[in-house]
Design an enzyme around this catalytic site. Structure first.
Site, PDB file in Angstrom:
ATOM      1  N   TRP A  56      13.118  25.513  18.043  1.00  9.24           N
ATOM      2  CA  TRP A  56      12.820  24.102  17.833  1.00  9.24           C
ATOM      3  C   TRP A  56      14.073  23.539  17.180  1.00  9.24           C
ATOM      4  O   TRP A  56      14.419  23.915  16.047  1.00  9.24           O
ATOM      5  CB  TRP A  56      11.607  23.935  16.923  1.00  9.24           C
ATOM      6  CG  TRP A  56      11.150  22.502  16.811  1.00  9.24           C
ATOM      7  CD1 TRP A  56      10.354  21.824  17.690  1.00  9.24           C
ATOM      8  CD2 TRP A  56      11.469  21.577  15.765  1.00  9.24           C
ATOM      9  NE1 TRP A  56      10.161  20.537  17.249  1.00  9.24           N
ATOM     10  CE2 TRP A  56      10.834  20.352  16.071  1.00  9.24           C
ATOM     11  CE3 TRP A  56      12.240  21.653  14.606  1.00  9.24           C
ATOM     12  CZ2 TRP A  56      10.935  19.222  15.270  1.00  9.24           C
ATOM     13  CZ3 TRP A  56      12.333  20.519  13.803  1.00  9.24           C
ATOM     14  CH2 TRP A  56      11.690  19.331  14.141  1.00  9.24           C
ATOM     15  N   CYS A 105      10.576  27.391  15.343  1.00 10.13           N
ATOM     16  CA  CYS A 105      11.305  28.539  15.866  1.00 10.13           C
ATOM     17  C   CYS A 105      10.452  29.793  15.673  1.00 10.13           C
ATOM     18  O   CYS A 105       9.735  29.928  14.679  1.00 10.13           O
ATOM     19  CB  CYS A 105      12.654  28.774  15.197  1.00 10.13           C
ATOM     20  SG  CYS A 105      13.819  27.445  15.425  1.00 10.13           S
ATOM     21  N   ARG A 115       5.791  27.562  18.547  1.00  8.44           N
ATOM     22  CA  ARG A 115       6.598  27.240  17.361  1.00  8.44           C
ATOM     23  C   ARG A 115       7.852  26.449  17.705  1.00  8.44           C
ATOM     24  O   ARG A 115       8.593  26.014  16.818  1.00  8.44           O
ATOM     25  CB  ARG A 115       7.002  28.531  16.638  1.00  8.44           C
ATOM     26  CG  ARG A 115       5.836  29.358  16.169  1.00  8.44           C
ATOM     27  CD  ARG A 115       6.319  30.613  15.510  1.00  8.44           C
ATOM     28  NE  ARG A 115       7.039  30.330  14.296  1.00  8.44           N
ATOM     29  CZ  ARG A 115       6.472  30.176  13.111  1.00  8.44           C
ATOM     30  NH1 ARG A 115       5.169  30.290  12.996  1.00  8.44           N
ATOM     31  NH2 ARG A 115       7.193  29.913  12.054  1.00  8.44           N
ATOM     32  N   GLU A 120      -7.294  10.556  12.299  1.00  9.94           N
ATOM     33  CA  GLU A 120      -7.066  11.820  12.990  1.00  9.94           C
ATOM     34  C   GLU A 120      -7.137  11.624  14.509  1.00  9.94           C
ATOM     35  O   GLU A 120      -6.336  12.199  15.256  1.00  9.94           O
ATOM     36  CB  GLU A 120      -8.073  12.868  12.496  1.00  9.94           C
ATOM     37  CG  GLU A 120      -8.055  14.189  13.221  1.00  9.94           C
ATOM     38  CD  GLU A 120      -6.707  14.899  13.276  1.00  9.94           C
ATOM     39  OE1 GLU A 120      -5.755  14.499  12.586  1.00  9.94           O
ATOM     40  OE2 GLU A 120      -6.599  15.852  14.065  1.00  9.94           O
ATOM     41  N   ASN A 172      15.091  31.453  11.919  1.00  6.15           N
ATOM     42  CA  ASN A 172      14.061  30.413  11.859  1.00  6.15           C
ATOM     43  C   ASN A 172      14.231  29.718  10.511  1.00  6.15           C
ATOM     44  O   ASN A 172      14.193  30.382   9.480  1.00  6.15           O
ATOM     45  CB  ASN A 172      12.678  31.082  11.972  1.00  6.15           C
ATOM     46  CG  ASN A 172      11.542  30.155  11.571  1.00  6.15           C
ATOM     47  OD1 ASN A 172      11.668  28.939  11.663  1.00  6.15           O
ATOM     48  ND2 ASN A 172      10.441  30.724  11.127  1.00  6.15           N
ATOM     49  N   GLY A 173      14.415  28.400  10.528  1.00  7.18           N
ATOM     50  CA  GLY A 173      14.559  27.662   9.265  1.00  7.18           C
ATOM     51  C   GLY A 173      15.834  26.844   9.260  1.00  7.18           C
ATOM     52  O   GLY A 173      16.385  26.515  10.319  1.00  7.18           O
ATOM     53  N   LYS A 206       4.398  23.831  16.351  1.00  9.94           N
ATOM     54  CA  LYS A 206       3.139  24.056  15.647  1.00  9.94           C
ATOM     55  C   LYS A 206       3.306  24.155  14.137  1.00  9.94           C
ATOM     56  O   LYS A 206       2.637  23.475  13.384  1.00  9.94           O
ATOM     57  CB  LYS A 206       2.513  25.341  16.190  1.00  9.94           C
ATOM     58  CG  LYS A 206       1.193  25.695  15.563  1.00  9.94           C
ATOM     59  CD  LYS A 206       0.110  24.830  16.119  1.00  9.94           C
ATOM     60  CE  LYS A 206      -1.244  25.099  15.516  1.00  9.94           C
ATOM     61  NZ  LYS A 206      -2.131  23.957  15.736  1.00  9.94           N
ATOM     62  N   LYS A 232      -4.154  12.448  17.247  1.00  4.88           N
ATOM     63  CA  LYS A 232      -4.396  13.331  18.397  1.00  4.88           C
ATOM     64  C   LYS A 232      -3.895  12.660  19.667  1.00  4.88           C
ATOM     65  O   LYS A 232      -3.191  13.257  20.465  1.00  4.88           O
ATOM     66  CB  LYS A 232      -5.887  13.603  18.495  1.00  4.88           C
ATOM     67  CG  LYS A 232      -6.471  14.929  18.562  1.00  4.88           C
ATOM     68  CD  LYS A 232      -6.026  16.111  17.819  1.00  4.88           C
ATOM     69  CE  LYS A 232      -4.800  16.118  17.031  1.00  4.88           C
ATOM     70  NZ  LYS A 232      -4.744  16.818  15.783  1.00  4.88           N
ATOM     71  N   HIS A 278      -6.105  -8.685   8.689  1.00  2.00           N
ATOM     72  CA  HIS A 278      -4.980  -8.969   7.796  1.00  2.00           C
ATOM     73  C   HIS A 278      -3.645  -8.724   8.480  1.00  2.00           C
ATOM     74  O   HIS A 278      -2.613  -8.633   7.815  1.00  2.00           O
ATOM     75  CB  HIS A 278      -5.101  -8.140   6.510  1.00  2.00           C
ATOM     76  CG  HIS A 278      -6.332  -8.479   5.725  1.00  2.00           C
ATOM     77  ND1 HIS A 278      -6.469  -9.668   5.038  1.00  2.00           N
ATOM     78  CD2 HIS A 278      -7.507  -7.825   5.571  1.00  2.00           C
ATOM     79  CE1 HIS A 278      -7.668  -9.713   4.467  1.00  2.00           C
ATOM     80  NE2 HIS A 278      -8.317  -8.601   4.794  1.00  2.00           N
ATOM     81  N   GLU A 285       0.095  12.167  19.769  1.00  2.00           N
ATOM     82  CA  GLU A 285       0.977  13.339  19.803  1.00  2.00           C
ATOM     83  C   GLU A 285       0.959  14.062  21.140  1.00  2.00           C
ATOM     84  O   GLU A 285       1.944  14.690  21.502  1.00  2.00           O
ATOM     85  CB  GLU A 285       0.695  14.308  18.645  1.00  2.00           C
ATOM     86  CG  GLU A 285      -0.564  15.100  18.724  1.00  2.00           C
ATOM     87  CD  GLU A 285      -0.722  16.086  17.560  1.00  2.00           C
ATOM     88  OE1 GLU A 285       0.269  16.683  17.128  1.00  2.00           O
ATOM     89  OE2 GLU A 285      -1.856  16.259  17.099  1.00  2.00           O
TER      90      GLU A 285
HETATM   91  O1  M6R Z   1      -0.276  24.159   9.481  1.00  2.00           O
HETATM   92  P1  M6R Z   1      -0.573  22.856   8.784  1.00  2.00           P
HETATM   93  O2  M6R Z   1      -2.023  22.546   8.779  1.00  2.00           O
HETATM   94  O3  M6R Z   1       0.026  22.776   7.426  1.00  2.00           O
HETATM   95  O4  M6R Z   1       0.132  21.775   9.687  1.00  2.00           O
HETATM   96  C1  M6R Z   1       0.152  20.434   9.302  1.00  2.00           C
HETATM   97  C2  M6R Z   1       0.668  19.558  10.412  1.00  2.00           C
HETATM   98  O5  M6R Z   1       1.958  19.943  10.775  1.00  2.00           O
HETATM   99  C3  M6R Z   1      -0.230  19.602  11.656  1.00  2.00           C
HETATM  100  O6  M6R Z   1      -1.539  19.264  11.344  1.00  2.00           O
HETATM  101  C4  M6R Z   1       0.318  18.637  12.723  1.00  2.00           C
HETATM  102  O7  M6R Z   1       0.202  17.321  12.283  1.00  2.00           O
HETATM  103  C5  M6R Z   1      -0.396  18.821  14.064  1.00  2.00           C
HETATM  104  N1  M6R Z   1       0.524  18.593  15.137  1.00  2.00           N
HETATM  105  C6  M6R Z   1      -1.509  17.872  14.270  1.00  2.00           C
HETATM  106  O8  M6R Z   1      -2.161  18.063  15.468  1.00  2.00           O
END
Ligand code: M6R
Length: 595
Positions: A73, A2, A27, A468, A97-98, A590, A472, A491, A475
């Site tokens: 969000w 948010c 956000r 990682e 927000n929260g 984000k 990517k 395994h 997501e």
């Molecule tokens: O702001 P942060 O680095 O703490 O965020 C951590 C994760 O929320 C962030 O890396 C998230 O996994 C991204 N969507 C990855 O691309």
């Protein structure tokens, strides 16, 4: 999660609110809304869906010079018009927000007092609870109301009997404020206000802000006036624009040579030691991509400095009973510096008396303010939900730290350390070479795009990179993807490999090349289609891979810094081919400021 904005000034506030929300849409983008005082009353317009729909609803404008806005969000209640913010009563309206965790308890209390509810949100409960506490004095009423709230929140409120004033506060969720030539402003994050100023106030938790046309007053949690100093952000307004790229994600991928170079240069100058006395053990906690940077750091720190490292997912770490030992040091990694679980993990370590270090990208963020020692990364604003450049600068910083620790521990001589550091300084040019492969990567994405599954395999640092890379891809393209340590494949996971299953094999480590090659051949034997990423000059036997992508050679520990830009492009093109909104993937936001 948010985004909230607020403005009180001489100008028409709607364009300022909508412009700010546009910068905060990363956000959350389930719904958007504004409330604006038009000179006679406060009018609210809100809608489910993206900001563009709110703009459409507001195409005839909304006059007024004081207002608040929100981009959502969804947490409590599905994305819908009625659940959109602002929420309020006939005496006030607010955006939030929260999460108010005890909202059902508060709702019950309010119901007994005769209040009724139209939405499923905790925010409507917060608004009505504040209404029930309101005695004509905003500061004392807010203090009274929030003393009953549990959870994390940032609120911006307009009381209808003071319609030109915004009241705001934060508890566990981010909020910044600025008095500019245009008027007084608040927002959840810096990019929303960069167009107007780079000088911000960072309210402390529990402080209440009173925002009028030409003044911002702060009151501490006891209700007493508080003095506040400004901090200056080192980001430019242009850094938060797309700069001609179709998506923020692509722009941010291409910014990597520059921001890695800036980060490395800073670390070379600062000679980053974590503490005078080397740690006996390092605990790293983080979420998502930042946690994956921690996994890579573990290998670098253990190999170079010989210090044992434990990496923990922050949301797990905070709820189990971690065992702390004498000589421990704690590193929390976070791009935003606001991730709720990472912040909680930091607080847990602090409470246990462990020296804490925050590796963060956003100046003045909660983690930056609460950690004992802060190491910054210099990625500039990262807007796309999928983290790209932030990962690479985290790696650069953590590798520099590993080298410094190794010198401190006597495991590397100054000359050896200088060699590593010069290799690190050479990485930006190598990243450029990798980015020049975009066309080939796009072709590879096309070749594998028909499949709804993808597996990433690797060993050592390549496994860290695989984790990682897999995040990517999934997501932003919604292709189901899984990372598997290459040696672990047999395994269990190998049972999922059938004719044509895409497998991205990352095999950049010379010492592990033959082992990785055997695992690739096991995949080939089951019909898997292989995209192989390896270093240049490695002889690859004919028939090993369907597609081969080579990265420039570099010290094996640094390879994720080159593999990831390739894999970020791979994810980007896979998502584009599927028509996905790469900058705003479904269900994500984000900055994850809720649990
Ligand atoms: O702001 P942060 O680095 O703490 O965020 C951590 C994760 O929320 C962030 O890396 C998230 O996994 C991204 N969507 C990855 O691309």
């Amino acid at each position: 999660m948010c985004g909230i904005v607020g403005y009180s000034g001489k100008k028409s506030c709607l364009p300022i609110l909508l412009g700010g929300l546009e910068k905060l849409e990363y956000r959350g983008y389930d719904s958007a809304g504004v409330a604006v005082y038009d000179g006679s009353k406060v009018k609210t317009v809100k809608t489910q869906g993206r900001l563009v729909l709110l703009r459409e609803k507001l195409r005839n404008g909304l006059p007024g010079t004081c207002g608040i806005g929100h981009t959502r969000w969804a947490t409590h209640g599905a994305p819908s018009d009625v659940n959109s913010h602002p929420h309020g009563t006939d005496r006030l309206t607010l955006v939030h927000n929260g999460i108010i965790e005890n909202y059902s308890e508060l709702k019950e209390e309010l119901t007994q007092k005769g209040y009724s509810f139209i939405s499923q949100t905790d925010t409507e409960v917060a608004a009505k609870f504040l209404d029930a506490c309101y005695d004509g004095d905003p500061i004392s009423s807010i203090r009274k109301a929030v003393s009953h709230f549990r959870g994390s929140y940032a609120l911006a409120i307009i009381f209808f009997d003071r319609p030109n004033t915004i009241y705001a506060l934060r508890q566990g969720s981010p909020l910044i404020a600025a008095d500019t030539e245009e008027g007084s402003m608040i927002a959840s994050d810096i990019p929303a206000l960069l167009e107007y100023t780079r000088d911000f106030y960072l309210p402390d938790e529990g402080e209440i802000l009173e925002i009028t046309e030409n003044n911002i007053r702060f009151f501490d949690s006891g209700g007493n006036p508080a003095e506040k100093k400004k901090v200056t952000a080192n980001w430019s307004a242009e850094a938060a624009e797309k700069g001609g790229y179709p998506h923020f994600m692509l722009k941010e991928i291409y910014e990597q040579p520059e921001v890695v170079s800036l980060t490395v240069k800073t670390y070379l100058t600062e000679k980053c030691k974590l503490s005078e006395k080397p740690a006996k053990r390092i605990l790293i906690s983080a979420c998502g991509t930042a946690m994956h940077a921690g996994i890579a750091a573990k290998q670098a720190i253990e190999e170079l400095a010989g210090i044992p490292v434990v990496v923990d997912i922050a949301s797990e770490f905070r709820y189990r009973s971690p065992v702390f030992c004498e000589g421990d040091q704690f590193i929390v990694i976070s791009q935003s510096g606001e991730t709720a679980d990472s912040l909680a993990a930091l607080r847990l370590a602090k409470k246990a008396g462990i020296p804490t270090i925050g590796l963060v990208n956003v100046q003045g963020s909660s983690i930056a303010r609460e950690a004992d020692h802060v190491l910054y990364t210099y990625a500039g604003p990262e807007i796309a939900v999928a983290s790209t450049k932030a990962y690479n600068v985290q790696l650069a910083a953590l590798f520099a730290v590993s080298i410094a620790l190794a010198v401190q521990n006597g495991r590397l001589s100054e000359e050896e350390a200088d060699w590593y550091l010069s290799e690190l300084a050479a990485m930006p040019e190598k990243i450029k070479k990798v980015l020049a492969l975009e066309k080939e990567v796009a072709e590879a994405a096309k070749r594998f795009n028909a499949s709804d599954h993808c597996f990433f395999i690797g060993r050592g640092m390549d496994y860290a990179a695989a984790q990682e890379s897999s995040l990517k891809l999934k997501e932003i393209s919604y292709i189901h993807s899984e990372a598997c340590a290459a040696g672990e494949l047999k395994h269990g996971t190998i049972s999922l490999i059938t004719e044509g299953t895409p497998v991205v094999a990352i095999a950049t480590h010379p010492r592990l090349w033959e082992k990785s090659l055997s695992n690739i051949l096991e995949v080939r034997a089951r019909g898997g289609a292989v995209l192989l990423v390896c270093q240049e000059n490695v002889p690859v036997p004919e028939g090993t891979a369907d597609i081969l992508l080579r990265i420039p050679s570099c010290p094996p520990l640094f390879t994720p810094m080159l593999t990831l830009p390739l894999m970020q492009l791979y994810a980007y093109h896979s998502a584009i081919l599927r028509g996905c909104d790469v900058d705003k993937p479904r269900n994500l936001a984000k900055s994850v400021t809720v649990e």
